[in-house]
Design a protein around this motif. Structure first.
Motif, PDB file in Angstrom:
ATOM      1  N   TYR A 190     -18.806  11.064   2.119  1.00  0.00           N
ATOM      2  CA  TYR A 190     -18.178  12.320   3.090  1.00  0.00           C
ATOM      3  C   TYR A 190     -19.292  12.596   4.748  1.00  0.00           C
ATOM      4  N   THR A 191     -20.724  12.690   4.029  1.00  0.00           N
ATOM      5  CA  THR A 191     -21.502  12.595   5.333  1.00  0.00           C
ATOM      6  C   THR A 191     -21.401  11.200   6.485  1.00  0.00           C
ATOM      7  N   GLY A 192     -20.979   9.877   5.860  1.00  0.00           N
ATOM      8  CA  GLY A 192     -21.054   9.113   6.720  1.00  0.00           C
ATOM      9  C   GLY A 192     -19.411   8.872   7.065  1.00  0.00           C
ATOM     10  N   VAL A 193     -18.578   9.150   6.329  1.00  0.00           N
ATOM     11  CA  VAL A 193     -17.248   9.262   7.436  1.00  0.00           C
ATOM     12  C   VAL A 193     -16.749  10.534   8.067  1.00  0.00           C
ATOM     13  N   GLU A 194     -18.137  11.166   7.856  1.00  0.00           N
ATOM     14  CA  GLU A 194     -17.422  12.117   8.950  1.00  0.00           C
ATOM     15  C   GLU A 194     -17.963  11.844  10.000  1.00  0.00           C
ATOM     16  N   LEU A 195     -19.557  11.976   9.956  1.00  0.00           N
ATOM     17  CA  LEU A 195     -20.298  10.825  11.279  1.00  0.00           C
ATOM     18  C   LEU A 195     -19.447  10.323  11.968  1.00  0.00           C
ATOM     19  N   ILE A 196     -18.016   9.218  11.582  1.00  0.00           N
ATOM     20  CA  ILE A 196     -17.599   8.052  12.046  1.00  0.00           C
ATOM     21  C   ILE A 196     -16.789   9.304  12.747  1.00  0.00           C
ATOM     22  N   ARG A 197     -16.039   9.957  12.483  1.00  0.00           N
ATOM     23  CA  ARG A 197     -15.212  11.117  12.951  1.00  0.00           C
ATOM     24  C   ARG A 197     -16.043  11.205  14.336  1.00  0.00           C
ATOM     25  N   LEU A 198     -16.985  11.900  14.171  1.00  0.00           N
ATOM     26  CA  LEU A 198     -17.491  12.694  14.934  1.00  0.00           C
ATOM     27  C   LEU A 198     -17.939  11.664  16.562  1.00  0.00           C
ATOM     28  N   LEU A 199     -18.314  10.387  15.853  1.00  0.00           N
ATOM     29  CA  LEU A 199     -19.350   9.691  16.758  1.00  0.00           C
ATOM     30  C   LEU A 199     -18.195   8.668  17.348  1.00  0.00           C
ATOM     31  N   SER A 200     -16.877   8.629  16.795  1.00  0.00           N
ATOM     32  CA  SER A 200     -15.652   7.943  17.330  1.00  0.00           C
ATOM     33  C   SER A 200     -15.157   8.210  18.440  1.00  0.00           C
ATOM     34  N   GLY A 255      -4.805  13.676  25.450  1.00  0.00           N
ATOM     35  CA  GLY A 255      -5.185  15.091  24.133  1.00  0.00           C
ATOM     36  C   GLY A 255      -4.400  14.494  22.895  1.00  0.00           C
ATOM     37  N   LEU A 256      -4.754  13.473  22.600  1.00  0.00           N
ATOM     38  CA  LEU A 256      -4.189  13.861  20.883  1.00  0.00           C
ATOM     39  C   LEU A 256      -4.380  12.209  20.242  1.00  0.00           C
ATOM     40  N   ASN A 257      -6.315  12.054  20.605  1.00  0.00           N
ATOM     41  CA  ASN A 257      -6.452  11.273  20.029  1.00  0.00           C
ATOM     42  C   ASN A 257      -7.143  12.212  18.859  1.00  0.00           C
ATOM     43  N   HIS A 258      -6.469  13.052  18.712  1.00  0.00           N
ATOM     44  CA  HIS A 258      -7.499  13.386  17.146  1.00  0.00           C
ATOM     45  C   HIS A 258      -7.898  12.852  15.579  1.00  0.00           C
ATOM     46  N   VAL A 259      -8.842  12.307  15.251  1.00  0.00           N
ATOM     47  CA  VAL A 259      -9.188  11.703  13.878  1.00  0.00           C
ATOM     48  C   VAL A 259      -8.897  12.309  12.943  1.00  0.00           C
ATOM     49  N   PRO A 260      -8.287  11.931  12.332  1.00  0.00           N
ATOM     50  CA  PRO A 260      -7.158  12.848  10.973  1.00  0.00           C
ATOM     51  C   PRO A 260      -9.005  13.474  10.563  1.00  0.00           C
ATOM     52  N   VAL A 261      -8.864  14.396   9.587  1.00  0.00           N
ATOM     53  CA  VAL A 261     -10.145  15.569   9.016  1.00  0.00           C
ATOM     54  C   VAL A 261      -9.266  14.869   7.501  1.00  0.00           C
ATOM     55  N   VAL A 262     -10.642  13.841   6.958  1.00  0.00           N
ATOM     56  CA  VAL A 262     -11.112  13.377   5.801  1.00  0.00           C
ATOM     57  C   VAL A 262     -12.068  13.205   5.338  1.00  0.00           C
ATOM     58  N   PRO A 263     -12.817  14.262   3.891  1.00  0.00           N
ATOM     59  CA  PRO A 263     -11.716  15.046   3.208  1.00  0.00           C
ATOM     60  C   PRO A 263     -11.044  16.670   3.344  1.00  0.00           C
ATOM     61  N   GLU A 274       1.029  -1.649  -0.202  1.00  0.00           N
ATOM     62  CA  GLU A 274       0.185   0.156   0.200  1.00  0.00           C
ATOM     63  C   GLU A 274       1.217   1.198   0.153  1.00  0.00           C
ATOM     64  N   PHE A 275      -0.003   1.836  -0.361  1.00  0.00           N
ATOM     65  CA  PHE A 275       0.764   3.689  -0.325  1.00  0.00           C
ATOM     66  C   PHE A 275      -0.141   4.386   0.906  1.00  0.00           C
ATOM     67  N   PRO A 276       0.903   5.499   1.348  1.00  0.00           N
ATOM     68  CA  PRO A 276       0.330   6.408   1.924  1.00  0.00           C
ATOM     69  C   PRO A 276       0.006   7.507   2.131  1.00  0.00           C
ATOM     70  N   ASP A 277      -0.798   7.892   2.087  1.00  0.00           N
ATOM     71  CA  ASP A 277      -1.258   9.058   1.898  1.00  0.00           C
ATOM     72  C   ASP A 277      -1.380  10.753   2.478  1.00  0.00           C
ATOM     73  N   THR A 278      -0.659  11.859   2.455  1.00  0.00           N
ATOM     74  CA  THR A 278      -0.502  12.522   3.042  1.00  0.00           C
ATOM     75  C   THR A 278      -2.204  13.073   4.036  1.00  0.00           C
ATOM     76  N   ARG A 279      -3.284  12.684   3.597  1.00  0.00           N
ATOM     77  CA  ARG A 279      -4.216  13.540   3.812  1.00  0.00           C
ATOM     78  C   ARG A 279      -4.866  12.485   5.594  1.00  0.00           C
ATOM     79  N   SER A 280      -4.194  11.504   5.217  1.00  0.00           N
ATOM     80  CA  SER A 280      -4.671  10.425   5.953  1.00  0.00           C
ATOM     81  C   SER A 280      -4.177  10.645   7.511  1.00  0.00           C
ATOM     82  N   VAL A 281      -3.711  11.648   7.731  1.00  0.00           N
ATOM     83  CA  VAL A 281      -3.055  11.967   8.835  1.00  0.00           C
ATOM     84  C   VAL A 281      -3.745  13.794   9.092  1.00  0.00           C
ATOM     85  N   ARG A 282      -4.037  14.002   8.759  1.00  0.00           N
ATOM     86  CA  ARG A 282      -4.198  15.490   8.553  1.00  0.00           C
ATOM     87  C   ARG A 282      -5.023  16.003   9.908  1.00  0.00           C
ATOM     88  N   ALA A 283      -4.476  16.779  10.946  1.00  0.00           N
ATOM     89  CA  ALA A 283      -4.481  17.122  12.053  1.00  0.00           C
ATOM     90  C   ALA A 283      -4.487  16.150  13.094  1.00  0.00           C
TER      91      ALA A 283
END
Lengths: 355, 355, 355, 355
Positions: free
Chosen positions: D12-22, A347-355, A289-298
């Motif tokens: 995108y709304t689905g994955v955003e829901l996952i981000r928020l609910l997680s 305090g560091l458990n943020h879910v990456p912001v995608v999209p 697989e290949f990583p992309d930068t947005r998979s870790v954004r924020a």
């Protein structure tokens, strides 16, 4: 609650520290300083913080030391050369110092002065400073008084190289040929919150370029990290070429390695997975697989993919991180967590912001 | 070959003039000036011109007038307030002047001084200046000595409104209600080649905002254009709100109009098509379509779509142009072509760059 | 006027060919084909061409051969596998064929069939095909009947390597170590005009990733080009890692080389300047500079910077081009100019669009 | 812990829901469904979730109802027409339903069927559905069984208009003229996670366009919201023109209003501040300021600026939100918090991500 100060809170690493610490359950930001914006609410400079932070920038002036010694930890999100002016007094007063600039990154005084063109203000303290990469030097960080928070490029390079370099040491044989090529790509926020023509939107967008082929200041830091991992057993020739990507956040580092016969015999995927199996912020992608930068954004995560090709006796290590989080402010908070005995991911458990 | 000078060739309108004039078959750029870059080849500042232009920036200093009077035409791609210092002498020497800034756009001295906070240096010459919008004032441009090249927003607004406003005059009845709403969106290059924090890539990207709701300098210019079209028959209330779009080039202007009963009886699509049937640079899209800014990128074209909705008694006029071409440098070259009797589209037949 | 046909004019290379040929003084586009858009004006699919091109897409169907044999040259801007179905008949009829896809790029039938998973339809013709890189094989192109127009990545790699590899041959000693690392970065238009989720704006923007580390189809093409330059004297180990950059157009290729002692003794800057001194489209930047992709945007130029570092015995070659022009349609027109005896830069003198 | 299901979790709304609910402290995602991705871990589709979510997509098939009735709340992040097939059975089983599509937004059956071209599957349930805009209908949401989660554009329009329209009602006099112009701009993620040519990066970037001038489906929803606020006292003529901005997230809505004399007498700034003084997610900017979309990026906040200009008798209301949060998934979570008696901002306190 831990009392923290952020010195120089108007840059991107500063505002990212505010974002992270604002929702950290065990920290209060007591002081936020800026000479240019003193007296203004932080939310007037960063409207994103309206309703979130009531902090006002202070210019502590002559009362700086007194104010800061009432804190438990002081973050310097300032240009190079500032933290070293105040660190000794703070350490003497028992305050922990985390410098997000370069004052305490290079253990060699000579190297620091050569690359940064500053005379170091506290060479004695520099000797005690710990390089703040928890995945490398967690134990030392626990008791450190001063942390030199790593540069963004070195974080990806050192963490991307650690497992393959340590495998080498374990075997007693060289696993990779002595030439390491680091072709790195950074988003524009890495250049800081500055009014510069070359950072103007119309100059940077729909454009791609390289810079600093032979002279980026992160090179000696990468060399130091690699040589430490190698425990001086080998001399490696590191070539580091940074590029600027038209994106806000994100860093992608492509490490090109040549494998020895000994290296070809190893399963690098497995080596990387084992090396980081207990690290919460490091993720080894499945093979292929290949990583992309947005998979870790924020977020504070760093993801690595390992591409081993025995036919060409080569390995390509791909590393992504958010340059402002794991590459700067998040790493600083991670260090703070280690220093104060908190759960490292607090305090560091943020879910990456995608999209 | 016409001998041309470009005063202030380091901004985006300046470099766009160089791009256009470099391939114009009847013009040679004789002088290219810049105080800050004097002595440097233009290609050292804009590597895109390597192999294309051998020009070097000059600081003409005391010899300015002498040098410029050897030219046929002088383009001022300078900040407001520069052209008016030199225009009188140039005109006296028989040199045509085209100012891409605002010194000769507003016919009202008072309005100029109010909006631009400059005392005008040559009020007499201002009276003779012609507003350089060929589709509106082609005849006057032919014999003009000084051209005030229109602002980018006014170009879209005035050309977008002309047919519907003139239809009004013809009928003797009002076709639109007196409130005109111009909701305009510009790419970032419209703000110029500047080192400004708010134009930093990381500030502007993935972002959208409005500015100047009540005070943009292009408002009096739009009002002047509209009132001229109306021949003072009506008083219109113009509301102009500009926005900044994260794109390099391009301007999109949405004009919201309310139709009177008389207006609903008209076929606006037909009116627009007829009004511009002989204009090479103006394209009326088929009914029901939407223009996009990239369809004119790097070209001198301006495209208009007319959306009439009698149910709500409204019309929406959508106008796109490249802010640096039809909105600035291209229009200036078009004016030059008119002034010197060339085919109006000479050197301006670039195919828009898509994608 | 030369009569040209474009087969498959709905993709990005197709529309770029239309842009370039529309303003070429010696060519008329006689046929423009598309199965999916047959019967529609090209300007209805690409509104950027409204007022510029009156062409309508045709589906020539059974009359294809007859229609195309009335042309002087046929460009295939189609997917792989289309040109080889029609090329033999066209060549037999004396029509020149330029394929912008891969059907005639790889001289090895086996390599073609392995990488493209197509059985080749005309292996005999393949033997006569010429790889259309004028800076490498200009003489052969002059008399070629079929051109395999190079891929975008190989254009940068081969032209970026040519001088240093040829220097090697001249000396009789190896100048570079046998490992060549090509770390390449492409704008998104390189992936074609396609409805694909991974190309969706929200997936691609503010993001950076690698792809095809071990299997990109341009690798055998690069290998073929390099081995030809080397005249089979050495075996090189080429590592090619492509990345996707969030920009529309532009390609940036970073070539990492290790120098031998013989290589360190050379002045690479001078070697590159001499090698390309007569090439109109190739520009060697002054020593120490870095190219950026926008400096060639929408033009047929390719710029190279040479960074030699004898301390680490390494050389970094940086190459930029517009992937749709020098990397595709512009190169095809350049080949056409060579084939028909026109000035090689006819119709290709566009000034890069900056900003 | 509340047990939740997300139906259709690949958009995108689905994955955003996952981000928020997680990271919501009182909710567990029990089911996550997708027909196309059934059996795959969510982290294989969204690598951003690696290490964060262990969920696997299910295709519940015949067991759907049984599975979902074991939940407390079901979110439909599906296309229009899906939720209404399952809602009745879920409601009958006591499960709360929140539909992020349009099945339960329009109270008028006729309007729904006209705009969405679907026959409604449960007209009786539609009558009980509550429009999920807590700032408008918080009380009704508390006891609602089915929520029609608002569209992104209507959220900005209705919340942007509420204070000025209610001021009107209070006075007994009209405060604004009956024509409301809504010129709205959306980031590309609003178009969904789709493989569409017009959403291709190379089509959308460095471009700006309008769409749906006379027929966007959000118009009847805005009309419904406005007419409800007006309590049918006036008939307003609403003009809604949406535009597409080259940015990932963010929505900027410019509302152009004409003030009556009564309106000019009011202090609109004060009216807006008072109207929303108790709303945690709504921020009224200080007079004279402009909001930008990034100031709310990845957060549930909505910011409003009020520009009143009595000279032209006009008011411009500027509204920003993140279209995927307050405009979709965040609002759904906010509704859920209200329905289950949680603190309304629980799990929604994200600091906007800047830069």
């Amino acid at each position: 609650m831990l009392q923290a100060a952020i010195i120089g809170g108007t840059g991107y690493t500063g505002v990212e520290l505010i974002r992270l610490l604002s929702s950290h359950p065990k920290v209060t930001i007591k002081w936020l300083t800026s000479r240019t914006e003193a007296g203004k609410p932080v939310a007037s400079i960063f409207p994103s913080l309206r309703g979130i932070s009531d902090l006002t920038y202070s210019d502590l002036g002559e009362g700086t030391l007194e104010a800061l010694t009432s804190c438990d930890v002081v973050f310097f999100a300032t240009p190079h050369g500032v933290a070293m002016q105040q660190a000794e007094a703070l350490v003497a007063a028992g305050v922990k110092v985390i410098d997000l600039a370069a004052d305490f990154r290079l253990q060699s005084l000579q190297s620091f002065e050569q690359w940064y063109k500053h005379k170091h203000a506290c060479p004695e303290l520099l000797k005690q400073a710990v390089y703040g990469l928890p995945e490398i030097s967690r134990e030392a960080i626990k008791t450190a008084k001063v942390i030199g928070n790593p540069g963004c490029y070195p974080t990806t390079a050192i963490l991307g190289l650690k497992p393959i370099i340590e495998a080498q040491n374990d075997k007693g044989e060289a696993v990779i040929e002595p030439r390491i090529i680091i072709d790195a790509k950074s988003g524009v926020s890495g250049a800081g919150r500055q009014a510069k023509l070359n950072l103007n939107y119309a100059e940077t967008t729909d454009n791609f370029n390289a810079y600093g082929v032979t002279g980026h200041r992160h090179l000696p830091e990468i060399e130091q990290g690699v040589h430490e991992l190698l425990q001086s057993k080998y001399t490696h020739n590191i070539r580091f070429v940074p590029h600027l990507v038209p994106m806000i956040r994100g860093m992608f580092t492509t490490i090109h390695l040549s494998l020895t016969d000994a290296g070809c015999d190893l399963d690098l995927q497995q080596i990387y997975e084992q090396a980081y199996q207990n690290e919460k912020f490091i993720d080894i992608l499945p093979a292929g697989e290949f990583p992309d930068t947005r998979s870790v954004r924020a977020s504070n995560r760093l993801r690595i993919a390992v591409h081993q090709d025995n036919d060409t006796k080569s390995a390509t290590i791909l590393v992504v991180q958010d340059n402002l989080v794991k590459g700067a402010a998040g790493q600083a908070v991670q260090c703070m967590n280690v220093m104060f005995g908190f759960d490292e991911s607090l305090g560091l458990n943020h879910v990456p912001v995608v999209p």
